[in-house]
Design a protein around this motif. Structure first.
Motif, PDB file in Angstrom:
ATOM      1  N   ARG A  23       0.819  -1.281  -0.115  1.00 20.04           N
ATOM      2  CA  ARG A  23       0.010  -0.202  -0.084  1.00 20.04           C
ATOM      3  C   ARG A  23       0.853   1.146  -0.140  1.00 20.04           C
ATOM      4  NH1 ARG A  23      -4.827   1.722   4.343  1.00 20.04           N
ATOM      5  NH2 ARG A  23      -5.478   3.444   3.123  1.00 20.04           N
ATOM      6  N   SER A  24       1.843   1.236   0.640  1.00 19.00           N
ATOM      7  CA  SER A  24       2.847   2.475   0.858  1.00 19.00           C
ATOM      8  C   SER A  24       3.305   2.701  -0.336  1.00 19.00           C
ATOM      9  CB  SER A  24       4.112   2.342   1.947  1.00 19.00           C
ATOM     10  OG  SER A  24       3.295   2.101   3.114  1.00 19.00           O
ATOM     11  N   THR A  25       3.842   1.820  -1.100  1.00 20.79           N
ATOM     12  CA  THR A  25       4.395   1.886  -2.591  1.00 20.79           C
ATOM     13  C   THR A  25       3.163   2.615  -3.504  1.00 20.79           C
ATOM     14  OG1 THR A  25       5.922   0.334  -2.057  1.00 20.79           O
ATOM     15  CG2 THR A  25       5.471   0.801  -4.342  1.00 20.79           C
ATOM     16  N   ALA A  26       2.128   1.919  -3.453  1.00 19.52           N
ATOM     17  CA  ALA A  26       0.900   2.275  -4.169  1.00 19.52           C
ATOM     18  C   ALA A  26       0.620   3.687  -4.315  1.00 19.52           C
ATOM     19  CB  ALA A  26      -0.168   1.537  -4.106  1.00 19.52           C
ATOM     20  N   LEU A  27       0.524   4.099  -2.850  1.00 21.10           N
ATOM     21  CA  LEU A  27       0.360   5.450  -2.548  1.00 21.10           C
ATOM     22  C   LEU A  27       1.314   6.448  -3.102  1.00 21.10           C
ATOM     23  CD1 LEU A  27      -1.039   5.430   1.217  1.00 21.10           C
ATOM     24  CD2 LEU A  27      -2.224   5.892  -0.776  1.00 21.10           C
ATOM     25  N   ARG A  28       2.541   6.288  -2.858  1.00 18.17           N
ATOM     26  CA  ARG A  28       3.713   7.116  -3.706  1.00 18.17           C
ATOM     27  C   ARG A  28       3.587   7.075  -5.119  1.00 18.17           C
ATOM     28  NH1 ARG A  28       6.871   4.204   0.199  1.00 18.17           N
ATOM     29  NH2 ARG A  28       7.722   2.801  -1.393  1.00 18.17           N
ATOM     30  N   GLN A  29       3.161   5.951  -5.653  1.00 17.44           N
ATOM     31  CA  GLN A  29       3.203   6.024  -7.065  1.00 17.44           C
ATOM     32  C   GLN A  29       2.235   6.934  -7.711  1.00 17.44           C
ATOM     33  OE1 GLN A  29       2.418   1.626  -7.674  1.00 17.44           O
ATOM     34  NE2 GLN A  29       4.426   1.479  -8.584  1.00 17.44           N
ATOM     35  N   TYR A  30       0.960   6.947  -6.863  1.00 20.58           N
ATOM     36  CA  TYR A  30      -0.295   7.677  -7.388  1.00 20.58           C
ATOM     37  C   TYR A  30      -0.171   9.100  -6.978  1.00 20.58           C
ATOM     38  CZ  TYR A  30      -1.871   3.699  -9.917  1.00 20.58           C
ATOM     39  OH  TYR A  30      -2.132   2.401 -10.741  1.00 20.58           O
ATOM     40  N   ARG A  31       0.577   9.364  -6.131  1.00 23.79           N
ATOM     41  CA  ARG A  31       0.744  10.717  -5.369  1.00 23.79           C
ATOM     42  C   ARG A  31       1.525  11.195  -6.512  1.00 23.79           C
ATOM     43  NH1 ARG A  31       3.531   9.931  -0.967  1.00 23.79           N
ATOM     44  NH2 ARG A  31       1.560   9.498   0.073  1.00 23.79           N
TER      45      ARG A  31
END
Length: 224
Positions: A23-31
């Motif tokens: 989830r942390s990686t995904a949030l960074r990607q889409y930010r």
């Protein structure tokens, strides 16, 4: 005396990060992608349209847009369900959801409900007639997320999922495209051979189509 960290575990930790959604990686990607996301997805608009067609929506239906992003699917969905229907968009990225909310407000869509949460934790209101998963690989590889959505669908509801997949062996060079796109949009490469495998046992009559040289799939089925 403190025990020093075991550096030997770090390569294993890096490997396992790619084997499960993060989830942390995904949030960074889409930010980082929120401002250019709509442009990046232009190539896949024919895929979106085909996926939405397969939902077989009608006026008055309620549809869940799972991982709705910036709300790119809202216009097509609104055109099918009409003002008497409704759209429930679920998105965990605040930056993406802000743009989806602005899109709904600009178009005066009063029947759009937005949920800011990871899909597996989302409190989904009422039962829906259909669910769309458009380029949501991490969600498709999270059984709890799929189970939460399916549990909020009516019997006979249509489910359609579309996204990246590894191309067939005969078109192997296309996998360079898949690899590059996946690194930008997913936190795991696990399951890219059959991204729909966790969905398959949850629906009946699952059918899978391929587009763009086999680099994209569209899986559709009916809730049991």
């Amino acid at each position: 005396m403190d025990t020093p960290p075991d550096d030997r575990s770090q390569p294993f930790q890096r490997l396992t990060r790619w084997l499960t959604p993060n989830r942390s990686t995904a949030l960074r990607q889409y930010r980082s992608r929120a401002r250019i996301y709509d442009l990046e997805l232009l190539l896949f608009e024919p895929v979106r349209q085909r996926a939405i067609d397969l939902l077989r929506l009608k006026i008055g239906d309620r549809v869940i847009d799972v991982g709705c992003g910036t709300g790119l699917s809202f216009s097509a969905l609104e055109g099918l369900v009409g003002p008497d229907g409704s759209i429930v968009g679920i998105e965990q990225s605040p930056e993406m959801l802000e743009r989806a909310r602005a899109r709904a407000a600009e178009n005066n869509w009063k029947n759009v409900t937005l949920i800011s949460a990871a899909v597996e934790e989302a409190a989904i209101p009422a039962a829906a007639d259909a669910a769309l998963f458009h380029f949501t690989h991490d969600i498709m590889r999270t059984p709890r997320a799929l189970a939460n959505v399916i549990s909020h669908l009516k019997p006979g509801a249509r489910v359609v999922a579309a996204g990246l997949k590894w191309a067939p062996v005969r078109t192997m060079p296309l996998n360079l495209f898949v690899w590059n796109a996946a690194l930008r949009s997913t936190s795991t490469l696990e399951g890219l051979a059959r991204p729909w495998s966790h969905l398959e046992p949850l629906v009946s009559a699952l059918e899978v189509e391929q587009m763009l040289g086999g680099t994209v799939y569209i899986a559709s089925g009916v809730v049991k």
